[in-house]
Design a protein around this motif. Structure first.
Motif, PDB file in Angstrom:
ATOM      1  N   THR A  31      12.551   1.392   0.795  1.00 28.54           N
ATOM      2  CA  THR A  31      12.250   1.698  -0.603  1.00 28.54           C
ATOM      3  C   THR A  31      10.787   2.104  -0.760  1.00 28.54           C
ATOM      4  OG1 THR A  31      13.925   0.123  -1.332  1.00 28.54           O
ATOM      5  CG2 THR A  31      12.294   0.799  -2.954  1.00 28.54           C
ATOM      6  N   ILE A  32       9.898   1.335  -0.136  1.00 21.98           N
ATOM      7  CA  ILE A  32       8.467   1.655  -0.203  1.00 21.98           C
ATOM      8  C   ILE A  32       8.208   3.010   0.443  1.00 21.98           C
ATOM      9  CG2 ILE A  32       6.183   0.966   0.632  1.00 21.98           C
ATOM     10  CD1 ILE A  32       7.168  -1.967   0.324  1.00 21.98           C
ATOM     11  N   ALA A  33       8.813   3.270   1.596  1.00 22.89           N
ATOM     12  CA  ALA A  33       8.639   4.561   2.274  1.00 22.89           C
ATOM     13  C   ALA A  33       9.150   5.709   1.405  1.00 22.89           C
ATOM     14  CB  ALA A  33       9.364   4.555   3.613  1.00 22.89           C
ATOM     15  N   LEU A  34      10.259   5.505   0.722  1.00 21.51           N
ATOM     16  CA  LEU A  34      10.819   6.534  -0.141  1.00 21.51           C
ATOM     17  C   LEU A  34       9.904   6.806  -1.339  1.00 21.51           C
ATOM     18  CD1 LEU A  34      13.271   8.372  -0.330  1.00 21.51           C
ATOM     19  CD2 LEU A  34      14.451   6.580  -1.594  1.00 21.51           C
ATOM     20  N   VAL A  35       9.315   5.770  -1.911  1.00 24.72           N
ATOM     21  CA  VAL A  35       8.371   5.942  -3.029  1.00 24.72           C
ATOM     22  C   VAL A  35       7.154   6.739  -2.559  1.00 24.72           C
ATOM     23  CG1 VAL A  35       6.762   4.714  -4.550  1.00 24.72           C
ATOM     24  CG2 VAL A  35       9.123   3.931  -4.350  1.00 24.72           C
ATOM     25  N   ILE A  36       6.639   6.407  -1.372  1.00 27.72           N
ATOM     26  CA  ILE A  36       5.477   7.132  -0.829  1.00 27.72           C
ATOM     27  C   ILE A  36       5.849   8.583  -0.517  1.00 27.72           C
ATOM     28  CG2 ILE A  36       3.887   7.253   1.139  1.00 27.72           C
ATOM     29  CD1 ILE A  36       3.956   4.148   1.150  1.00 27.72           C
ATOM     30  N   LEU A  37       7.027   8.805   0.049  1.00 29.17           N
ATOM     31  CA  LEU A  37       7.480  10.157   0.380  1.00 29.17           C
ATOM     32  C   LEU A  37       7.612  11.030  -0.880  1.00 29.17           C
ATOM     33  CD1 LEU A  37       8.488  12.136   2.564  1.00 29.17           C
ATOM     34  CD2 LEU A  37      10.799  11.269   2.111  1.00 29.17           C
ATOM     35  N   THR A  38       8.188  10.468  -1.934  1.00 30.81           N
ATOM     36  CA  THR A  38       8.309  11.262  -3.178  1.00 30.81           C
ATOM     37  C   THR A  38       6.942  11.595  -3.749  1.00 30.81           C
ATOM     38  OG1 THR A  38       8.599   9.266  -4.519  1.00 30.81           O
ATOM     39  CG2 THR A  38      10.603  10.408  -3.795  1.00 30.81           C
ATOM     40  N   ALA A  39       5.981  10.682  -3.611  1.00 27.80           N
ATOM     41  CA  ALA A  39       4.620  10.960  -4.093  1.00 27.80           C
ATOM     42  C   ALA A  39       3.983  12.093  -3.289  1.00 27.80           C
ATOM     43  CB  ALA A  39       3.765   9.702  -4.029  1.00 27.80           C
ATOM     44  N   ILE A  40       4.155  12.064  -1.964  1.00 28.73           N
ATOM     45  CA  ILE A  40       3.571  13.106  -1.102  1.00 28.73           C
ATOM     46  C   ILE A  40       4.197  14.469  -1.407  1.00 28.73           C
ATOM     47  CG2 ILE A  40       3.402  13.915   1.292  1.00 28.73           C
ATOM     48  CD1 ILE A  40       3.113  10.923   2.080  1.00 28.73           C
ATOM     49  N   ILE A  41       5.516  14.515  -1.499  1.00 31.00           N
ATOM     50  CA  ILE A  41       6.199  15.777  -1.818  1.00 31.00           C
ATOM     51  C   ILE A  41       5.787  16.270  -3.198  1.00 31.00           C
ATOM     52  CG2 ILE A  41       8.461  16.815  -2.298  1.00 31.00           C
ATOM     53  CD1 ILE A  41       9.599  14.939  -0.105  1.00 31.00           C
ATOM     54  N   GLY A  42       5.713  15.350  -4.143  1.00 31.19           N
ATOM     55  CA  GLY A  42       5.335  15.722  -5.503  1.00 31.19           C
ATOM     56  C   GLY A  42       3.927  16.279  -5.600  1.00 31.19           C
ATOM     57  N   ILE A  43       2.984  15.672  -4.895  1.00 32.09           N
ATOM     58  CA  ILE A  43       1.603  16.152  -4.930  1.00 32.09           C
ATOM     59  C   ILE A  43       1.495  17.529  -4.278  1.00 32.09           C
ATOM     60  CG2 ILE A  43      -0.744  15.681  -4.114  1.00 32.09           C
ATOM     61  CD1 ILE A  43       0.282  13.985  -6.533  1.00 32.09           C
TER      62      ILE A  43
END
Length: 164
Positions: A31-43
């Motif tokens: 879950t934490i990895a997915l939250v970080i991944l969405t932030a990276i893709i979003g930025i």
């Protein structure tokens, strides 16, 4: 109760519930990895869309047009970026809605069709100021709109340098 206060209370509660439910399904680290991944893709997407919007605004300015729509898009992009940096899946979804071109344009069209823009009319209270020199000290002379219309042919623009 104030709508914004309700929003600031409801969104974190909803985020916590969603994070807990997803964490139970796929595990805490995933879950934490997915939250970080969405932030990276979003930025990355925010950077791409922001540069494209700035290029369109620059083109309009060079054409002598006001980039009003691009300014509105910039606000939506900034809000989307803030939402993407906020941990959680609900805010990430809202952030992607603000950043993805199709949904952003749809959102802007819905908002802008309800806004009417009126031209700015100058009132008698509005004045323009210009720098004049009076012996040893600087003073400012106040021009009313009528004086500005009367003197419009005598306006010079430029830079000055004070020599002592």
């Amino acid at each position: 109760m104030n709508k914004f206060l309700l929003l600031f209370i409801a969104v974190p509660l909803i985020e916590m519930v969603v994070l807990i439910k997803i964490g139970q399904q796929i595990g805490a680290l995933s879950t934490i990895a997915l939250v970080i991944l969405t932030a990276i893709i979003g930025i990355a997407l925010l950077k791409q869309q922001g540069i494209a919007m700035l290029n369109r605004a620059n083109w309009k300015i060079n054409q002598g047009q006001i980039p009003a729509r691009e300014m509105a898009e910039g606000i939506v992009l900034a809000a989307g970026g803030a939402l993407l940096l906020t941990p959680g899946f609900v805010t990430d979804a809202l952030g992607f809605i603000c950043i993805l071109p199709g949904s952003r344009h749809f959102l802007l069209n819905q908002v802008l069709k309800n806004i009417s823009i009126n031209p700015i009319h100058q009132t008698h209270e509005q004045t323009h100021w210009h720098d004049t020199q009076s012996s040893q000290r600087d003073t400012y002379h106040r021009h009313t709109p009528q004086e500005n219309k009367k003197d419009s042919g005598n306006v010079l623009e430029g830079d000055y340098e004070r020599k002592k």
